[in-house]
Structure formats: C-alpha cells, structure tokens
Design an enzyme around this catalytic site. Structure first.
Site, mmCIF file in Angstrom:
data_model
loop_
_atom_site.group_PDB
_atom_site.id
_atom_site.type_symbol
_atom_site.label_atom_id
_atom_site.label_comp_id
_atom_site.label_asym_id
_atom_site.label_seq_id
_atom_site.Cartn_x
_atom_site.Cartn_y
_atom_site.Cartn_z
ATOM 1 N N LYS A 1 0.884 -1.285 0.062
ATOM 2 C CA LYS A 1 0.552 -0.426 -0.096
ATOM 3 C C LYS A 1 1.212 1.565 0.300
ATOM 4 O O LYS A 1 0.269 2.313 -1.025
ATOM 5 C CB LYS A 1 -1.024 -0.101 1.221
ATOM 6 N N ASN A 2 1.782 1.552 1.266
ATOM 7 C CA ASN A 2 3.348 2.549 1.093
ATOM 8 C C ASN A 2 4.146 2.651 -0.358
ATOM 9 O O ASN A 2 4.222 3.758 0.142
ATOM 10 C CB ASN A 2 3.697 2.290 2.053
ATOM 11 N N CYS B 1 -6.173 8.340 8.400
ATOM 12 C CA CYS B 1 -6.184 7.864 10.023
ATOM 13 C C CYS B 1 -5.676 8.881 11.724
ATOM 14 O O CYS B 1 -5.183 9.961 10.962
ATOM 15 C CB CYS B 1 -5.202 6.043 9.796
ATOM 16 N N ARG C 1 -0.632 14.669 12.950
ATOM 17 C CA ARG C 1 0.463 14.892 11.319
ATOM 18 C C ARG C 1 -0.056 16.069 10.317
ATOM 19 O O ARG C 1 -0.380 15.834 9.474
ATOM 20 C CB ARG C 1 -0.459 13.690 10.616
ATOM 21 N N ASP D 1 4.151 1.361 12.097
ATOM 22 C CA ASP D 1 2.743 0.263 11.666
ATOM 23 C C ASP D 1 2.822 -0.558 12.047
ATOM 24 O O ASP D 1 1.480 -1.190 11.669
ATOM 25 C CB ASP D 1 2.505 0.530 9.591
ATOM 26 N N ARG E 1 -9.029 0.106 4.105
ATOM 27 C CA ARG E 1 -7.852 0.968 3.444
ATOM 28 C C ARG E 1 -6.495 -0.178 3.260
ATOM 29 O O ARG E 1 -6.180 0.205 2.091
ATOM 30 C CB ARG E 1 -7.682 2.065 4.400
HETATM 31 C C1 UD1 Z 1 3.671 7.517 5.923
HETATM 32 C C2 UD1 Z 1 2.607 5.727 5.771
HETATM 33 C C3 UD1 Z 1 2.139 5.667 6.747
HETATM 34 C C4 UD1 Z 1 3.297 5.242 7.863
HETATM 35 C C5 UD1 Z 1 3.976 6.500 8.473
HETATM 36 C C6 UD1 Z 1 5.388 6.496 9.741
HETATM 37 C C7 UD1 Z 1 2.139 6.041 3.462
HETATM 38 C C8 UD1 Z 1 0.879 6.398 2.725
HETATM 39 N N1 UD1 Z 1 1.967 6.533 4.981
HETATM 40 O O1 UD1 Z 1 2.832 8.399 6.028
HETATM 41 O O2 UD1 Z 1 1.535 4.226 7.183
HETATM 42 O O3 UD1 Z 1 2.655 5.273 9.547
HETATM 43 O O4 UD1 Z 1 4.820 6.959 7.189
HETATM 44 O O5 UD1 Z 1 5.708 5.298 8.791
HETATM 45 O O6 UD1 Z 1 3.389 5.768 3.316
HETATM 46 N N2 UD1 Z 1 5.138 15.323 10.359
HETATM 47 C C9 UD1 Z 1 5.597 16.545 10.036
HETATM 48 N N3 UD1 Z 1 5.648 17.557 9.677
HETATM 49 C C10 UD1 Z 1 5.505 17.351 8.349
HETATM 50 C C11 UD1 Z 1 4.945 15.903 8.204
HETATM 51 C C12 UD1 Z 1 4.886 14.474 8.898
HETATM 52 O O7 UD1 Z 1 6.210 16.382 11.795
HETATM 53 O O8 UD1 Z 1 4.924 17.696 6.952
HETATM 54 C C13 UD1 Z 1 5.574 14.097 11.506
HETATM 55 C C14 UD1 Z 1 3.725 13.555 11.528
HETATM 56 O O9 UD1 Z 1 2.989 14.054 11.926
HETATM 57 C C15 UD1 Z 1 4.547 12.165 12.166
HETATM 58 C C16 UD1 Z 1 5.740 11.644 11.269
HETATM 59 O O10 UD1 Z 1 6.011 12.923 11.375
HETATM 60 O O11 UD1 Z 1 4.274 12.704 13.986
HETATM 61 C C17 UD1 Z 1 5.852 10.666 10.534
HETATM 62 O O12 UD1 Z 1 5.136 11.053 9.462
HETATM 63 P P1 UD1 Z 1 5.209 10.195 8.065
HETATM 64 O O13 UD1 Z 1 6.787 9.731 8.310
HETATM 65 O O14 UD1 Z 1 5.221 11.643 7.040
HETATM 66 O O15 UD1 Z 1 3.992 9.544 7.971
HETATM 67 P P2 UD1 Z 1 3.229 9.639 6.374
HETATM 68 O O16 UD1 Z 1 3.908 9.782 5.748
HETATM 69 O O17 UD1 Z 1 1.835 10.289 7.050
#
Ligand code: UD1
Length: 421
Positions: free
Chosen positions: A22-23, A119, A124, A308, A400
């Site tokens: 998925k990711n 989610c 986030r 995850d 999902r």
């Molecule tokens: C992706 C994965 C999700 C997984 C996560 C962490 C996908 C579609 N989803 O989510 O399944 O749980 O990686 O391995 O690939 N953050 C910030 N600012 C930002 C972006 C992120 O502070 O601009 C923080 C988030 O709040 C969170 C952390 O960084 O605490 C990790 O988020 P991130 O690695 O961005 O996760 P996703 O890409 O949303």
C-alpha cells in the site's frame, strides 16, 4: 454496517501470498502524473480502498485510470492533465492524496489541494512537505481549507534538511525535485523501502536520483519524464501482520513474497520473543509452539521498528509471558487499539508515549471496533486467539490497507467472515 466475525482458537497453517505494498503503490500512482507520452501499467497493485481513493483523485484531474483487479494491474494515462485541484471529499478520506502536490507542481507549476485527512493517529502536519516545496521556489498559500502552491517559472533545485525523516515529505520532495532546474539535496530523508521503490520508479522514467535509502538523497532535475511500466514491491506491513498471526495462533505459516530485508526489526523482535522465523529468498516461514515471551519495542523511522507494526505486535504481547513495554515515538496518538484490546481482556497501562503490557493467558471475544487501519489489524489478531466470538465494527479502516484479508486468513484455517447487518 459491515462487520468481521471471528471465532478464535484456530491454529493457522499453510502459505499466504503477500500483495503489493500500500505505502509503495500510493506514491508510485501519484508519480505516474509525471510520466508523459504514453500510458503506465503498474503491476501487483493491491485491491485496497486507498488505491481506489487515489485513483479517484487522479480521475478528477482528467487522468484515465483503470484497475484490472483480476490481473492486479492499474493502467494510468496521464498524458493529459486537465485540472490541478484535488477535491476535499477525496483528500479528507486519505492523507496520502497530498502526494499529488509534488508531481503537479513539477509538471504544471501549480496545484491546489484540501488540507489532508486520513487515520486519526496524531495531528500529522504537512509543514515539512510545504517547507520542501517553498525551498524549491514554490509560493505557498493556505486559506479556506485549501493549500495552493504555484511556481510559474518552474521549480529550482535546493538543499533541503528535513527536521524529521517524514516518509510523505521525502516522497513529495523527491517527485517535485526530479523535474526541478538543477540539483536538489535532501538531508535526513526517510529511508523506508517505499522511498527506494519510488526513486527506482522515477529513475526508470528518466529521473536522476542517487542515495535513496540512505541519509542523503541527490537529485539532478531533468526536463521530462517518460511513462514506464513498473511492478510494486511486496507489503512489509501486511507480511509482518501475518507473521504475528502465525506466532499468536501457535501456527506454522509460510509468508510467500515477503522480503526479509525489509522486516529486520520485526523478525529480530519475534525471535527475541521465542518465535521461530526462517528466511529464504522467496519468503519467510514463521512457526511457534509455545506462548511467546514478553519483549520491549520502540517505534522509530526505518530501519527502526515500524510504527505501522506497533499495534499488531502489541496484540501479541497481550498474550505473551511477562511484562512488555511498547514505546511509540513516531506518532503521538497511536494507542487507540489499547481500549479495544482491554475490552478483550488485555492488561495494558498507558503512560504518555509508553504502554506497559502485562501478558495474559487468554483474551475473550466481544464487540470491538477498528479505530484506525493498524489498530483494526491488531484486534483481528486478538480475535484469532480470543475465546468465543469477536465482532469487529468500522472495518472500512481495515479495507484501506489489507488486500483480501478474510480470504487469506480463511485459507490459513481461521474462522473469520464478513457479515452485513
Ligand atoms: C507514512 C505511511 C504511514 C506510516 C508513516 C510512518 C504512507 C501512505 N503512509 O505516512 O503508514 O505510519 O509513514 O512510517 O506511506 N510530520 C511532520 N510534518 C510533516 C510530515 C510529517 O511533523 O510535514 C510528522 C508526523 O506528524 C508524524 C511523523 O512526522 O509524527 C511521521 O510522519 P510521516 O513519516 O510523514 O508519515 P506519512 O508519510 O504521513
């Protein structure tokens, strides 16, 4: 409302084949927006609601998308993009919709997207994505629930340091920078296998990216990317979930198509817990004939223990021998499964970002709900070993991210069905 009904206590055995990740597929589908001249055929695309959502997002842009479920192929023709605005009703469903911003900016110099949903596992934010786009020269404007980014004269390569190795921000910047003018360097990027997969796909289309999977990524911008077919990597989180299902049910399961290199921390922790794990080139065999032992886990960005897999691993710890500590460092609100597991008899205390799990001999089936995708997986696992019947509501969260979950579990001997009433 649809529910899953499980009668626990069945030992799982046999072979389960892992689907495309998925990711990995979501950013790759977003990246198809960069491919010109012809249609792209993606192979091993899982049958997931998130894939349907991002496909709908692409369709609103005027892109032609067709998912052949039988062949697991998704065809995307992005030769014509008519619109650069993604609507709220789709973006709120899935945070990863925001991944179209990087490619749209790179190819069209503008994009407008609603603030993302997804989610409820933390606040986030998307500040790191936006900082990256701004560093590449885009002008960002936030208002009325939308984020607009424009770069009328194109993006310019830059040096970008990420305060946290965000997966989504790394992917969005990677896609945007692949067509920027000059060199971009991303310092402290995410190193997940899905980042490497996206970089491989972009490189096949003609991008010049080096260092994906390490702590510095260098991108030399190119003028054009040409659409190219691609096969998605197997889902390491789906694989990890079946590994835990095998361990919890004291079963013996061969997880075909799993890449053990992507699952090192999960394998290490399962072994520490006394579970037998044998890796080969085609998959991983997991067996267990006793109660697992308590172990401590702490989630971290890759190559650390994946957030995850935290909920599913905790499900196993609820029936392990001894007391375990589970520390979540990636998301601030990712213990929503705890209340549901407690309803099933688990003994768990939460102190800030750490949960202390006191392993019990048994869990008992009852009515529970999937509060998010991986929390849903955790209660399915708990239901597989709980005494009596477990009924799980809100299963749209599980849909999902798990391709054919019920069929796969039934083929391994589980007593699980989907009911609608
Ligand atoms: C992706 C994965 C999700 C997984 C996560 C962490 C996908 C579609 N989803 O989510 O399944 O749980 O990686 O391995 O690939 N953050 C910030 N600012 C930002 C972006 C992120 O502070 O601009 C923080 C988030 O709040 C969170 C952390 O960084 O605490 C990790 O988020 P991130 O690695 O961005 O996760 P996703 O890409 O949303």
């Amino acid at each position: 409302m649809e529910r899953l009904v499980i009668h626990g206590g069945k030992r799982l055995s046999g072979t389960v084949k892992i689907s495309g990740a998925k990711n990995a597929v979501l950013p790759v589908i977003a990246a198809t927006l960069l491919g010109q001249d012809k249609a792209t055929c993606l192979e091993d695309v899982p049958n997931l609601d998130d894939v349907r959502t991002i496909s709908e997002v692409l369709k609103t842009l005027g892109v032609k998308v067709n998912h052949d479920l039988a062949k697991k192929e998704l065809t995307v023709d992005a030769s014509n993009i008519e619109n650069v605005t993604a609507p709220y009703d789709l973006v709120r469903k899935m945070r990863a919709s925001f991944l179209i911003m990087g490619p749209l900016l790179a190819r069209h110099g503008e994009a407008k997207i609603s603030l993302p949903g997804g989610c409820a596992i933390g606040t986030r934010p998307i500040d790191l994505h936006l900082k990256g786009f701004a560093a590449l020269g885009a002008k960002i404007d936030i208002g009325h629930g939308d984020i607009s980014a424009v770069a009328p004269n194109g993006l310019k390569g830059a040096r970008i340091y990420l305060d946290f190795p965000s997966v989504g921000a790394t992917e969005n910047i990677l896609m945007a920078a692949s067509m920027a003018d000059g060199q971009t360097i991303i310092e402290n990027p995410a190193q997940e296998p899905e980042i490497v997969d996206l970089a491989n796909y972009l490189n096949i289309m003609g991008a010049k990216i080096r260092g994906a999977g390490t702590n510095v990524i260098k991108i030399e911008g190119v003028n054009k990317l040409i659409a190219h077919d691609y096969t998605i990597i197997p889902d390491r989180i789906e694989a990890g979930t079946y590994m835990i299902a095998a361990a919890m049910t004291r079963g013996d399961v061969y997880i075909a198509n799993a890449i053990s290199e992507h699952l090192k921390p999960v394998i290490a922790k399962l072994k520490e817990s006394g579970v037998n794990v044998v890796e080969d080139v085609d998959g991983i065999r997991v067996s267990c004939d006793r109660r697992p032992r308590a172990v401590d886990i702490k989630t971290l960005p890759y190559p650390g223990f994946p957030t995850d897999m935290q909920a599913q691993f905790m499900a196993m710890l609820t029936i392990s021998e001894g007391t375990s500590m589970v520390t979540e460092t990636v998301f601030e609100n990712r213990f929503m499964h705890v209340d549901e597991l407690r309803r099933m008899g688990a003994k768990i205390k939460i102190d800030g970002r750490t949960s202390v799990v006191d392993g019990q001999e048994k869990l008992t089936g009852c009515q529970v709900k999937a509060t998010d995708l991986r929390a849903g997986a955790a209660i399915v696992l708990a239901g597989l070993v709980a005494e009596g019947e477990t009924q799980i509501g809100y299963i749209h969260h599980i849909d999902r991210g798990y391709d054919n979950l019920v069929q796969k579990l039934v083929s391994l001997g589980a007593d699980i069905k989907r009911v609608d009433n």
